[in-house]
Each structure stands twice: as C-alpha cells, then as structure tokens.
Design a protein around this motif. Structure first.
Motif, mmCIF file in Angstrom:
data_model
loop_
_atom_site.group_PDB
_atom_site.id
_atom_site.type_symbol
_atom_site.label_atom_id
_atom_site.label_comp_id
_atom_site.label_asym_id
_atom_site.label_seq_id
_atom_site.Cartn_x
_atom_site.Cartn_y
_atom_site.Cartn_z
ATOM 1 N N THR A 173 49.487 4.202 -18.590
ATOM 2 C CA THR A 173 49.824 5.273 -19.877
ATOM 3 C C THR A 173 50.684 4.336 -20.824
ATOM 4 N N VAL A 189 48.678 14.309 -18.873
ATOM 5 C CA VAL A 189 47.548 13.409 -19.131
ATOM 6 C C VAL A 189 46.919 11.715 -18.543
ATOM 7 N N ILE A 231 54.644 12.038 -26.961
ATOM 8 C CA ILE A 231 54.468 13.034 -26.417
ATOM 9 C C ILE A 231 55.912 13.837 -26.401
ATOM 10 N N LEU A 263 44.296 15.132 -22.958
ATOM 11 C CA LEU A 263 46.048 15.392 -22.934
ATOM 12 C C LEU A 263 46.169 17.327 -22.925
ATOM 13 N N LEU A 280 42.949 11.911 -25.262
ATOM 14 C CA LEU A 280 43.726 11.160 -25.974
ATOM 15 C C LEU A 280 43.267 9.779 -26.821
ATOM 16 N N GLY A 322 51.630 11.339 -16.656
ATOM 17 C CA GLY A 322 51.226 10.118 -16.846
ATOM 18 C C GLY A 322 50.545 9.618 -15.727
#
Length: 164
Positions: free
Chosen positions: A132, A73, A140, A78, A88, A128
C-alpha cells in the motif's frame, strides 16, 4: 388409628418413587464436556481481521493488538469493520488530505463508542497490505485523527527472532 386406602396407596407410591428422585449425572456431565470443549476451541488471543488479499508487513514489535475498530485497506477497497466505505482507486485519485466517506463512517463509529476513561482519543487499527502506498496510508491516518481516532496502530506480522 387406621389408615385409609388412599393414604396407604400414597405411602406405597412414595416409597416406590423415592429411588427415582436422584440426579441424572450422565446427562449433566455430557453438557459440561461439550461446554468445556466449546470454550477451549473458541478461546484465543485477539486476532486482527485478515483477508487473503492483504499481506501484512513484518515487525519485531512484541505488543499484541487489542480489540478495537479496524480499517482494512485491500487492493480494491477501503473497509471499516468489514464494511466497504470507498474504492481504493478513488482514494488514490483524491487530492484532499481527508477522505470524506471514511470520515463520515468513522464519525458514525465514534458516536457509537465512548472514549475510554483517561484517554483523549479512540483507538483504531489500520490493516494494510505491505505494498500500500504511503500517501494512501497517510491520508487514512489523517482522516482517523480528524474523526477522533488518534490512537492509531498499524497491523503487522511479528518477525521471529533470528528469522528473515
């Protein structure tokens, strides 16, 4: 019994070439040296795919990641195994619990890799940025679980003992 000229010549050539049949160890040693150097340089522990745009959170966990499917991410995309599956911004705007484009890619990846014996799901590592949003990570993880990748790991940097 008298030998023919041809037999004498063959005998002389055989004696002359007898010293040249040895193995050339110098070239062989060069090849092995290069091979050993190559193996030493390329031998390492499993490293998680990382980009400069992702700053991983810090953890005190001692467990090292294993080689497995990776969902990355970034601040814009993504990615699954380095291949972009969604923007994203579109993921953040979506309302559904499961991300459709990620689900289809994970199902494709699941069809390519069998479940390990004794396991009930496939492993996946989510990489990630520490900034995030949790809602994105939750969606996810839900998508991963829906597609059979319920053995989820989150990639982090290891915190050094006594360090910040």
């Amino acid at each position: 019994m008298k030998m023919s000229r041809r037999a004498k010549r063959m005998q002389r050539n055989h004696k002359r070439n007898a010293n040249k049949n040895g193995l050339n160890l110098t070239a062989l040693m060069d090849i092995f040296t290069i091979l050993v150097f190559f193996l030493m340089v390329n031998q390492s522990e499993v490293e998680v795919q990382n980009t400069d745009s992702v700053e991983l959170p810090v953890s005190v966990s001692e467990n090292k990641p294993e080689e497995q499917l990776t969902v990355l991410v970034t601040d814009t995309d993504l990615l699954v195994q380095g291949r972009s599956v969604a923007q994203l911004s579109a993921v953040k705007l979506g309302n559904e619990e499961v991300i459709p484009s990620l689900l289809s890619e994970l199902e494709y990846q699941a069809s390519r890799t069998p479940i390990a014996e004794g396991e009930d799901s496939r492993p996946v590592t989510i990489v990630g940025d520490k900034a995030t949003e949790y809602s994105v990570l939750k969606r996810i993880m839900s998508t991963c679980a829906e597609s059979g990748f319920a053995n989820i790991s989150l990639a982090v940097n290891q915190k050094q003992p006594g360090g910040a």
